[in-house]
Write an enzyme that holds these catalytic residues in place. Structure first.
Site, PDB file in Angstrom:
ATOM      1  N   GLU A 264       0.812  -1.210   0.000  1.00 14.47           N
ATOM      2  CA  GLU A 264       0.000   0.000   0.000  1.00 14.47           C
ATOM      3  C   GLU A 264       0.852   1.269   0.000  1.00 14.47           C
ATOM      4  O   GLU A 264       0.521   2.252  -0.662  1.00 14.47           O
ATOM      5  CB  GLU A 264      -0.913   0.028   1.241  1.00 14.47           C
ATOM      6  CG  GLU A 264      -1.983  -1.048   1.265  1.00 14.47           C
ATOM      7  CD  GLU A 264      -1.509  -2.338   1.939  1.00 14.47           C
ATOM      8  OE1 GLU A 264      -0.296  -2.663   1.871  1.00 14.47           O
ATOM      9  OE2 GLU A 264      -2.354  -3.027   2.525  1.00 14.47           O
ATOM     10  N   LEU A 265       1.959   1.239   0.772  1.00 12.81           N
ATOM     11  CA  LEU A 265       2.786   2.444   0.864  1.00 12.81           C
ATOM     12  C   LEU A 265       3.419   2.777  -0.480  1.00 12.81           C
ATOM     13  O   LEU A 265       3.479   3.930  -0.894  1.00 12.81           O
ATOM     14  CB  LEU A 265       3.869   2.260   1.943  1.00 12.81           C
ATOM     15  CG  LEU A 265       4.790   3.467   2.164  1.00 12.81           C
ATOM     16  CD1 LEU A 265       3.991   4.708   2.545  1.00 12.81           C
ATOM     17  CD2 LEU A 265       5.835   3.158   3.228  1.00 12.81           C
TER      18      LEU A 265
ATOM     19  N   CYS B 260      10.372  -2.337  -4.371  1.00  8.69           N
ATOM     20  CA  CYS B 260      10.403  -3.605  -3.650  1.00  8.69           C
ATOM     21  C   CYS B 260      10.948  -4.691  -4.568  1.00  8.69           C
ATOM     22  O   CYS B 260      10.856  -4.577  -5.779  1.00  8.69           O
ATOM     23  CB  CYS B 260       9.001  -4.017  -3.234  1.00  8.69           C
ATOM     24  SG  CYS B 260       8.197  -2.820  -2.174  1.00  8.69           S
TER      25      CYS B 260
ATOM     26  N   ASP C  57      26.329 -13.474 -16.368  1.00  4.86           N
ATOM     27  CA  ASP C  57      26.282 -12.241 -15.572  1.00  4.86           C
ATOM     28  C   ASP C  57      26.495 -12.536 -14.095  1.00  4.86           C
ATOM     29  O   ASP C  57      25.844 -13.416 -13.531  1.00  4.86           O
ATOM     30  CB  ASP C  57      24.900 -11.575 -15.727  1.00  4.86           C
ATOM     31  CG  ASP C  57      24.701 -11.001 -17.124  1.00  4.86           C
ATOM     32  OD1 ASP C  57      25.682 -10.556 -17.731  1.00  4.86           O
ATOM     33  OD2 ASP C  57      23.539 -11.005 -17.591  1.00  4.86           O
TER      34      ASP C  57
ATOM     35  N   HIS D 104      29.697 -10.168 -16.764  1.00  3.66           N
ATOM     36  CA  HIS D 104      29.355  -8.758 -16.617  1.00  3.66           C
ATOM     37  C   HIS D 104      29.081  -8.452 -15.146  1.00  3.66           C
ATOM     38  O   HIS D 104      28.447  -9.235 -14.451  1.00  3.66           O
ATOM     39  CB  HIS D 104      28.120  -8.411 -17.451  1.00  3.66           C
ATOM     40  CG  HIS D 104      27.490  -7.115 -17.062  1.00  3.66           C
ATOM     41  ND1 HIS D 104      28.093  -5.906 -17.330  1.00  3.66           N
ATOM     42  CD2 HIS D 104      26.365  -6.825 -16.374  1.00  3.66           C
ATOM     43  CE1 HIS D 104      27.335  -4.941 -16.829  1.00  3.66           C
ATOM     44  NE2 HIS D 104      26.294  -5.472 -16.246  1.00  3.66           N
TER      45      HIS D 104
ATOM     46  N   HIS E 299      21.776   4.358 -17.079  1.00  7.28           N
ATOM     47  CA  HIS E 299      20.835   4.844 -16.064  1.00  7.28           C
ATOM     48  C   HIS E 299      20.316   6.228 -16.404  1.00  7.28           C
ATOM     49  O   HIS E 299      19.405   6.728 -15.776  1.00  7.28           O
ATOM     50  CB  HIS E 299      21.498   4.864 -14.688  1.00  7.28           C
ATOM     51  CG  HIS E 299      21.949   3.505 -14.261  1.00  7.28           C
ATOM     52  ND1 HIS E 299      23.223   3.044 -14.498  1.00  7.28           N
ATOM     53  CD2 HIS E 299      21.292   2.497 -13.657  1.00  7.28           C
ATOM     54  CE1 HIS E 299      23.326   1.821 -14.041  1.00  7.28           C
ATOM     55  NE2 HIS E 299      22.169   1.457 -13.524  1.00  7.28           N
TER      56      HIS E 299
ATOM     57  N   CYS F 139      25.585  -1.353 -18.819  1.00  7.52           N
ATOM     58  CA  CYS F 139      24.696  -2.418 -18.339  1.00  7.52           C
ATOM     59  C   CYS F 139      23.635  -2.672 -19.413  1.00  7.52           C
ATOM     60  O   CYS F 139      23.708  -2.108 -20.507  1.00  7.52           O
ATOM     61  CB  CYS F 139      24.079  -1.996 -16.997  1.00  7.52           C
ATOM     62  SG  CYS F 139      23.278  -3.349 -16.103  1.00  7.52           S
TER      63      CYS F 139
HETATM   64  N1  GLN Z   1      22.243  -9.269 -19.081  1.00 13.80           N
HETATM   65  C1  GLN Z   1      21.534  -8.432 -18.185  1.00 13.80           C
HETATM   66  C2  GLN Z   1      20.855  -7.304 -18.949  1.00 13.80           C
HETATM   67  O1  GLN Z   1      21.399  -6.847 -19.905  1.00 13.80           O
HETATM   68  C3  GLN Z   1      22.454  -7.846 -17.142  1.00 13.80           C
HETATM   69  C4  GLN Z   1      21.714  -7.000 -16.160  1.00 13.80           C
HETATM   70  C5  GLN Z   1      22.530  -6.575 -14.959  1.00 13.80           C
HETATM   71  O2  GLN Z   1      23.731  -6.612 -14.986  1.00 13.80           O
HETATM   72  N2  GLN Z   1      21.913  -6.175 -13.885  1.00 13.80           N
HETATM   73  O3  GLN Z   1      19.807  -6.839 -18.595  1.00 13.80           O
HETATM   74 ZN    ZN Z   2      24.789  -4.575 -15.145  1.00 16.61          ZN
END
Ligand code: GLN
Ligand code: ZN
Length: 761
Positions: free
Chosen positions: A17-18, A524, A607, A649, A702, A734
């Protein structure tokens, strides 16, 4: 009589809910009053859930983060938000998220600011907002939040025990932005804490829980002294202090804890059971000893007989001085197992979420106060569940155990060293200098999400779902060919989550519907539950990757999640060491690697995004963890022939302290996050010559910003100062699943152009 209490309750709500209230407030759909009312309602419900306890925690509720709450209580607001004209709650969200609730409000005068830094709360998956300090930081008490919540608790008739972060942990968790000495602030901080305690006493508070989890980590002598100074000052106050430690053992800090002039100490008796006797022996007579006897970090039922066997003599010895509680705040477990309607019945019968853990605590209290007979029924039901789990064929698979027993060093070794493999791989792959690739995922489009939810709801059949996913894979492949990337990926359209996708196909895993745990703010996670020996009934990724490879003549990279990351992002078994669970996962994923190789895939990425997260709190234990984590990766990856190129990775940038272990993984290529730190993290490679190939990320995924070709060339030149250029790859930081195609295409166009420029030089 034993006292029963709790250290903290999950605040997100059984139905999150929060989360939903926060997000609709941030979007401007709900009013501030509505949000505040929901907060009050959740607190009330959670105290009701805990009303049988002798003390309930007050102040554990937070709209975003309990450490940020503490910063506001102490009047430690970053300079950049101090002259905000708007509401205090909005200012709080500005520190947390970098903007006020509604972006239009105060946009002209004091709208956006840089968000506070966020980092992991000890070794949990919870992230707090890092307090900011400078040499001239001053503090000023604002106790209004605690005072208001105490009034609410009083009105509800529960016995309140305020919870605050202690001064030494507060300083230790913060960051001096000007590199000044944080500890110098202690003398300014203590009077504010003293005021706070006086204010709480005036509210009729008897006990205050003061959390100092930093006591389970290695402390420099000046930080140990800070504890002595702090508690000598606070002990003179008008309330009783319960000093709470959790998440580990006190070890060399045990004597320090015992000598602090507080009225009680809480010890995590799950992780530090062996220290219970020593702590009791060292504490002066009359001190309260609170023992965390129920695991606040995991979701298994407690073996109540087992606890009573060791706890009864302790209770006899301590009498009134014994308190019992969960090991730490229940923030780290889901709220209510009874919400689960689809969970496998066997597995469900072995679990306890927050509410069920409180029930266990109450059973223990009855047994301690009135004898086990008085709790006979509950104890025998518990015994039956514990025994069923212990003996279940769902948990134990002799073939898997035998395979783990047979693991030897050889299993993790490549046929030849990198120097021998590399020329064979380049002969096969025929890649240019500065080869380009991506980390795996491409945008999760509205079509993908729609098809997935239709499929889950039964509105789309398996064939229809497969068609949509194949169409997305084809789109990704076509785009990558048009971009001119060198090593392609299939784009991970079919995966909702990099751990869940594999967990769902492995035997030994279960999934809850509502098992959400707060990760940060309104976010979450729902960790899968690893309950049994792990095996892989069928290949998990081969069909998708093979399909993708069939669409192109360029090498297609097979994408897998590694064993350490799967382990670290799951609720794991408490009946065997983490290392054993990890080896089981390693053996299962190794089979997938070998199947991909047999299917003609010559580049495979495994990964390990979460490898660093699993590091123990104490440095002394790092090596042991790294040893089995690295060995698990090696078992997974290294069964392939020389010609098959293994990538891994990792999405973080602190490598200095674990670079040697990372090199030991012996992946042919490692891709890492670096663009945000301007290649700073490559400092790690100054002192340690990383022997294989590296792709330092050049595109911050990001951010919605499109990196320019020039910027990427600059970054790669910096990288080439440290790493020989014939071992460099060009790739993003990423995966791209959270981005839009409209951002990805220009960014990757620039990336490929940058690689061409570099090749030309
Ligand atoms: N192979 C994943 C992706 O490209 C790696 C994600 C991650 O490193 N958190 O989404
Ligand atoms: Zn990553």
């Amino acid at each position: 009589m034993t006292t029963v209490h709790n250290l903290g309750f999950p605040r997100i709500g059984a139905k999150r809910e929060l989360k939903f209230a926060l997000e609709s407030y941030w979007k401007g759909e709900a009013s501030r009053d509505q949000l505040k009312a929901l907060g009050a309602q959740l607190r009330q419900r959670h105290w009701q859930n805990q009303q049988d306890l002798d003390f309930v925690p007050v102040g554990d509720f937070a709209f975003y983060d309990q450490v940020l709450d503490m910063s506001f209580t102490l009047g430690n607001l970053p300079e950049r938000v101090r002259d905000f004209h708007g509401d205090a709650l909005d200012n709080y969200f500005r520190v947390a998220r970098g903007r006020s609730a509604q972006s239009t409000e105060h946009a002209a005068c004091c709208g956006g600011v840089a968000a506070g830094e966020m980092t992991k709360w000890f070794d949990t998956n919870y992230h707090y907002i890092v307090p900011e300090f400078a040499a001239d930081t001053t503090f000023k008490l604002d106790a209004s939040r605690l005072v208001e919540q105490l009034a609410e608790a009083r009105a509800q008739g529960v016995r309140a025990k305020p919870v605050i972060v202690g001064p030494v942990t507060y300083l230790a968790l913060g960051k001096a932005k000007d590199d000044s000495d944080k500890l110098a602030l202690l003398s300014r901080l203590l009077p504010v804490y003293a005021d706070l305690l006086t204010t709480l006493a005036a509210q009729g508070v008897e006990w205050v829980q003061i959390d100092e989890p930093v006591l389970v980590t290695e402390l420099a002598p000046e930080w140990q002294d800070a504890f002595r100074t702090a508690y000598a000052a606070l002990a003179r106050g008008p309330v009783k202090l319960l000093l709470a430690t959790y998440f580990g053992q006190l070890q060399e800090n045990l004597s320090l804890v015992a000598e602090l002039p507080v009225q009680g100490v809480h010890l995590d008796a799950i992780n530090a059971r062996q220290e219970v006797a020593a702590l009791i022996a060292k504490l002066p007579a009359g001190r309260v000893v609170s023992l965390g006897v129920i695991n606040g970090r995991n979701i298994w039922k407690t073996d109540l007989d087992g606890v009573l066997d060791w706890l009864e003599p302790v209770a006899k010895q301590l009498g009134e001085r014994l308190w019992i509680a969960p090991s730490c705040s229940l923030l780290h477990v889901p709220v209510d197992l009874n919400s689960e309607q689809k969970l496998d019945a066997d597995v469900k019968s072995w679990l306890a979420f927050a509410l069920q853990k409180l029930d266990e605590l109450k059973v223990l209290a009855v047994a301690l106060r009135q004898g086990r007979d008085a709790a006979k029924d509950a104890l025998s039901a518990n015994r039956a569940a514990i025994e069923a789990r212990r003996n279940s064929p769902r948990v134990h698979n002799p073939a898997v155990k035998a395979a783990v027993d047979k693991i030897t060093r050889v299993l993790g070794e490549r046929q030849n060293a990198y120097g021998v493999r590399a020329p064979k791989q380049s002969a096969l792959l025929k890649l240019p200098a500065f080869p380009t690739t991506t980390i795996g995922s491409f945008p999760q489009t509205a079509e993908i999400r729609h098809a997935r939810s239709q499929f889950k709801a039964g509105a789309l059949d398996a064939t229809g779902y497969k068609q949509v996913m194949q169409a997305e894979i084809e789109r990704s492949v076509r785009e990558q060919e048009a971009l001119g990337l060198d090593v392609l990926v299939h784009g991970e359209a079919e995966r909702n989550d990099m751990v869940e996708y594999f967990g769902e196909q492995l035997q030994g895993y279960a999934f809850s519907q509502f098992g959400w745990v707060q990760s940060y703010g309104s976010r979450c996670v729902k960790p899968p539950i690893l309950f049994g020996d792990i095996s892989r009934p069928n290949a998990m990724t081969v069909e998708w990757i093979q399909y993708a490879q069939s669409l192109t003549a360029k090498p297609m990279k097979g994408m897998l999640t590694g064993p350490v990351t799967i382990l670290n992002w799951s609720f794991v078994r408490d009946d065997q060491p983490r290392s054993v669970s990890c080896y089981q996962l390693a053996l299962a994923i190794r089979e997938e690697v070998l199947d991909l190789e047999r299917a003609g895939i010559s580049v495979i990425q495994i990964d390990e995004a979460a490898l660093r997260e699993g590091l123990p709190l104490r440095r002394a234990q790092w090596q042991e963890y790294l040893d089995w984590a690295v060995e698990s990766f090696r078992i997974t990856a290294n069964g392939v022939r020389d010609e098959t190129q293994i990538h891994t990775h990792m999405c973080y940038s602190e490598f200095n302290d674990i670079i040697k272990s990372i090199a030991d993984m012996d992946a042919d290529v490692i891709t890492i996050e670096t663009s945000r730190s301007d290649m700073e993290l490559l400092d790690a490679f100054d002192n340690f010559k990383y022997p294989n190939e590296i792709g330092p990320g050049v595109y911050d995924i990001h951010s919605p910003n499109i990196p320019t070709q020039d910027h990427i060339v600059q970054l790669m030149r910096k990288a080439a100062e440290r790493i020989p250029q014939e071992r460099l790859w060009v790739n993003p930081d990423c995966g791209l699943k959270t981005r839009q195609w409209a951002e990805v295409i220009p960014a990757l166009t620039n990336m490929v152009a940058a690689a061409k420029t570099l090749r030309g030089q």
